[in-house]
Design a protein around this motif. Structure first.
Motif, short mmCIF file in Angstrom:
data_model
loop_
_atom_site.label_atom_id
_atom_site.label_comp_id
_atom_site.label_asym_id
_atom_site.label_seq_id
_atom_site.Cartn_x
_atom_site.Cartn_y
_atom_site.Cartn_z
N ARG A 1 0.83 -1.21 0.00
CA ARG A 1 0.00 0.00 0.00
C ARG A 1 0.86 1.26 0.00
O ARG A 1 0.55 2.23 -0.71
CB ARG A 1 -0.93 -0.01 1.23
N GLU A 2 1.93 1.24 0.81
CA GLU A 2 2.81 2.40 0.83
C GLU A 2 3.49 2.60 -0.53
O GLU A 2 3.66 3.73 -0.99
CB GLU A 2 3.88 2.21 1.91
N TYR A 3 3.86 1.50 -1.16
CA TYR A 3 4.50 1.58 -2.47
C TYR A 3 3.55 2.19 -3.50
O TYR A 3 3.96 3.06 -4.30
CB TYR A 3 4.95 0.19 -2.91
N GLU A 4 2.29 1.73 -3.50
CA GLU A 4 1.33 2.29 -4.45
C GLU A 4 1.09 3.77 -4.18
O GLU A 4 0.95 4.57 -5.12
CB GLU A 4 0.01 1.51 -4.34
N LYS A 5 1.06 4.14 -2.91
CA LYS A 5 0.84 5.54 -2.56
C LYS A 5 2.01 6.40 -3.04
O LYS A 5 1.80 7.47 -3.65
CB LYS A 5 0.68 5.66 -1.04
N VAL A 6 3.24 5.93 -2.76
CA VAL A 6 4.42 6.69 -3.19
C VAL A 6 4.50 6.75 -4.71
O VAL A 6 4.86 7.78 -5.29
CB VAL A 6 5.69 6.06 -2.58
N LYS A 7 4.14 5.64 -5.37
CA LYS A 7 4.17 5.60 -6.83
C LYS A 7 3.20 6.62 -7.41
O LYS A 7 3.52 7.33 -8.38
CB LYS A 7 3.82 4.19 -7.30
N HIS A 8 1.99 6.70 -6.81
CA HIS A 8 1.00 7.68 -7.28
C HIS A 8 1.50 9.10 -7.07
O HIS A 8 1.33 9.97 -7.95
CB HIS A 8 -0.32 7.44 -6.54
N GLN A 9 2.14 9.36 -5.90
CA GLN A 9 2.67 10.70 -5.65
C GLN A 9 3.78 11.05 -6.63
O GLN A 9 3.86 12.19 -7.10
CB GLN A 9 3.20 10.77 -4.21
N LEU A 10 4.64 10.06 -6.93
CA LEU A 10 5.72 10.33 -7.90
C LEU A 10 5.16 10.63 -9.29
O LEU A 10 5.67 11.49 -10.01
CB LEU A 10 6.67 9.13 -7.95
N GLU A 11 4.12 9.88 -9.69
CA GLU A 11 3.51 10.15 -10.99
C GLU A 11 2.94 11.55 -11.05
O GLU A 11 3.10 12.27 -12.06
CB GLU A 11 2.44 9.11 -11.27
N ASN A 12 2.26 11.98 -9.98
CA ASN A 12 1.71 13.34 -9.94
C ASN A 12 2.83 14.38 -9.98
O ASN A 12 2.73 15.41 -10.65
CB ASN A 12 0.85 13.53 -8.69
#
Length: 473
Positions: A235-246
């Motif tokens: 879950r943390e990885y998906e969250k960080v990945k989404h933040q990096l994409e933004n």
């Protein structure tokens, strides 16, 4: 016939006897009866005849006779005994034996065996036996005597609990204590009872569940925690990945916008430079600004205008003097000595040296080869001076001498055409671009600090609210 070669005997005994005596010789098989007797010396008995103590051989062959020291009447004092070896009817006197009282043993202070060493205390141990001759038993098991001192006896206890020596104690299962027996020759002493520390054996049926159940529980808890941590990490990885994409998307949009603005600004700057052209200075103005420091009345400065205010009556004399001085300047020896003489004066300060070097450059401007030769000679002397008496790293850092200022002026003359033809245009574009970038943000009019600047000391640290004003003229 038999011959006695040597009798390995010790002259110190205890009253109980039993120490081993070795007699070495030959022809002992011919002897029917071998014995050893001791009797008190003339000073130690009052009875007549004296009492004899006899001990027969315990082992016999052709070359060796083995005896145990005879036991004697016990006493509280040390006694001396005469010793005789009797082979059938032949009798030979040996060394005098000294008998000491039997050793005394104290009660054991530690009755539970938890270590491998048992310590027995008392007195008279070393006079009775050696460590190799002494024997000790715990129950029916023998203990090794490791160290024998006169007042201490160190024993190595059996690793496992032995059985009792007497049959009665073996039948009586309730008697846990085992007798500790010390044997010195014929003497035997029970110094106390010892117990082995009980080691309770847990049944295997209890050990296996007690080990396996906690292990299985630990594995289950570990698997559960691992799965939970894995899910949380995903879950943390998906969250960080989404933040990096933004973040990448916002940076991409900003870069596009900044690149577009930059291209527009570069085009505007290029157009401005093409229309206004680069403001190059003419050669005279360039040299005046480089050679001489600006003054308040620069337009009337004699060194810049070249016009001398001389009375009419003295113009001819001054012109003649200037011509003669010009001829002297063409002499290399005079000019070098003239420069050294001026630098040796205490009132010839740094500002005067700069001014003199600039005047000399102007005077020899038409003879650059001669000027270069003079400068080269002075530089060689300056280099030698710094190598021998000063720090060479400090050379040319400051214009402290005339030759250093002459070198600066010479390089300025050589660089003028290069700046005008090649390096001037990109340098001016860089200057205009930096100035334009600084002026895009707020600039402190008094402190000259700016929000967008390349100088750390001139950075405007506080966030100032500002707005762009557009003035129409």
């Amino acid at each position: 016939s038999c011959v006695l070669l040597r009798a390995d005997v010790c002259v110190v005994w205890c009253f109980s006897g039993g120490r081993r005596i070795v007699c070495v010789g030959s022809g002992f098989d011919l002897v029917q009866r071998a014995s050893m007797k001791v009797l008190p010396s003339a000073d130690d008995f009052s009875q007549s005849p004296p009492i004899e103590f006899i001990q027969y051989a315990v082992h016999k062959n052709d070359t060796v006779l083995l005896f145990d020291s005879p036991a004697v009447n016990r006493s509280s004092e040390t006694q001396s005994f005469r010793t005789f070896l009797q082979l059938d009817k032949v009798e030979e006197e040996l060394k005098t034996f000294v008998y000491h009282p039997d050793p005394f043993f104290n009660e054991l202070t530690k009755n539970i065996i938890t270590e491998t060493i048992i310590i027995v205390t008392g007195r008279g141990f070393s006079k009775a036996m050696t460590a190799e001759e002494a024997q000790a038993f715990v129950g029916d098991a023998s203990c090794k005597v490791t160290i024998l001192q006169d007042d201490k006896l160190f024993l190595e206890a059996p690793s496992t609990q032995p059985r009792a020596r007497s049959k009665r104690q073996r039948r009586d299962t309730s008697s846990d204590p085992l007798d500790l027996t010390i044997k010195f020759g014929n003497g035997e002493w029970v110094v106390g009872s010892v117990n082995y520390e009980r080691k309770y054996e847990v049944p295997l049926a209890i050990i296996i569940p007690a080990v396996i159940v906690p292990m299985l529980l630990f594995i289950a808890v570990s698997v559960y925690c691992y799965r939970r941590k894995s899910q949380q990490a995903e879950r943390e990885y998906e969250k960080v990945k989404h933040q990096l994409e933004n973040l990448e998307e916002s940076v991409r949009d900003r870069c596009k916008k900044e690149f577009t603005d930059l291209m527009i600004e570069m085009e505007d700057q290029t157009n401005d430079l093409s229309e206004a052209r680069i403001p190059f200075l003419d050669y005279k103005t360039y040299t005046d600004r480089v050679f001489f420091l600006p003054s308040k009345d620069g337009d009337n400065d004699v060194m810049i205008t070249g016009k001398l205010d001389i009375p009419e009556g003295r113009k001819v004399i001054v012109a003649q003097a200037l011509n003669q001085f010009s001829n002297l300047l063409n002499s290399k020896t005079f000019l070098i000595n003239f420069i050294k003489t001026l630098e040796g004066r205490p009132d010839f300060n740094a500002r005067s040296r700069v001014y003199f070097a600039s005047l000399l450059t102007v005077a020899l401007h038409g003879k650059l080869e001669y000027y270069t030769d003079i400068m080269r000679s002075l530089l060689l002397e300056l280099m030698e001076e710094y190598v021998h008496s000063k720090n060479p790293k400090l050379m040319l850092r400051r214009s402290e001498t005339v030759v250093e200022r002459m070198l600066c002026n010479w390089m300025s003359i050589c660089l003028y055409q290069f700046l005008r033809d090649s390096a001037g245009e990109p340098l001016y574009k860089l200057f205009k671009a930096i100035k334009h970038q600084v002026e895009k943000g707020p600039v402190d009019a008094k402190m000259k600090k700016a929000k967008y600047t390349l100088n750390d000391t001139g950075l405007l640290g506080d966030d100032v609210e500002y707005c762009v004003l557009v003035s129409t003229l």
